[in-house]
Design a protein around this motif. Sequence first.
Motif: not given
Length: 222
Positions: A31-39
């Motif tokens: 989907l071309k999400v710009d940032f992937l966040g991992f906690i």
Amino acid sequence: MNIQKPKDKSQLQIKVCGLTKLNQIHELIDLKVDFLGFIFYEKSPRYVLNHLTLKQIAEIPHFKKVGVFVNKSIKGIVEFASEAQLDIIQLHGDEDEKYIKLLRQMIGESIKIIKVIRIGNQTSDELQNTINKQPTTINYLLFDTDSKAFGGTGKTFNWNILNDVEIPFPYFLSGGISLENIHQLSTINHQPIALDINSKFEIEAGNKDLEKIKEFLSMINK
């Protein structure tokens, strides 16, 4: 510092945070999400290492993988950033200028740093003072809703306070962003470069509602 301000909502980038499932991550990449966040905060219900290994995160084919840390040792961040091949470090705790400068020395210039500022009942002068204290070694700010515990609250702070301060860094907007309140974004004079979405787009903690995210992306890209 020259800051590129989005001219309209279509230029906004999107960060999806609290990711735990590989199949969803790959769909978000499509989907071309710009940032992937991992906690990487053990007390979070979205603590990524309960679900994925550092090696699995390293193998995710994306160039804006964000690791979220809360008051972790600098050595620990450096090790995780290397093993998970993180591109961005997000500091969500009480990390001060000395800490951030040392972290920058340890990770070099290639990894970007986001410093979170939590907004609660402070005045605009108090917020400005906090902003002014941030070292120039960071790359971005992220404004989130304050809470007694660290991490996201799913609640929105009063975005109008951002109109009363000078923001010398590109910034992410976080804190309860949803399909229902995104129209209020136009009330902010100095627009964020990215929106950080999490709990309002979940079925349960760490399990994303991809249909909602698709709807959100279509609204942003109109």
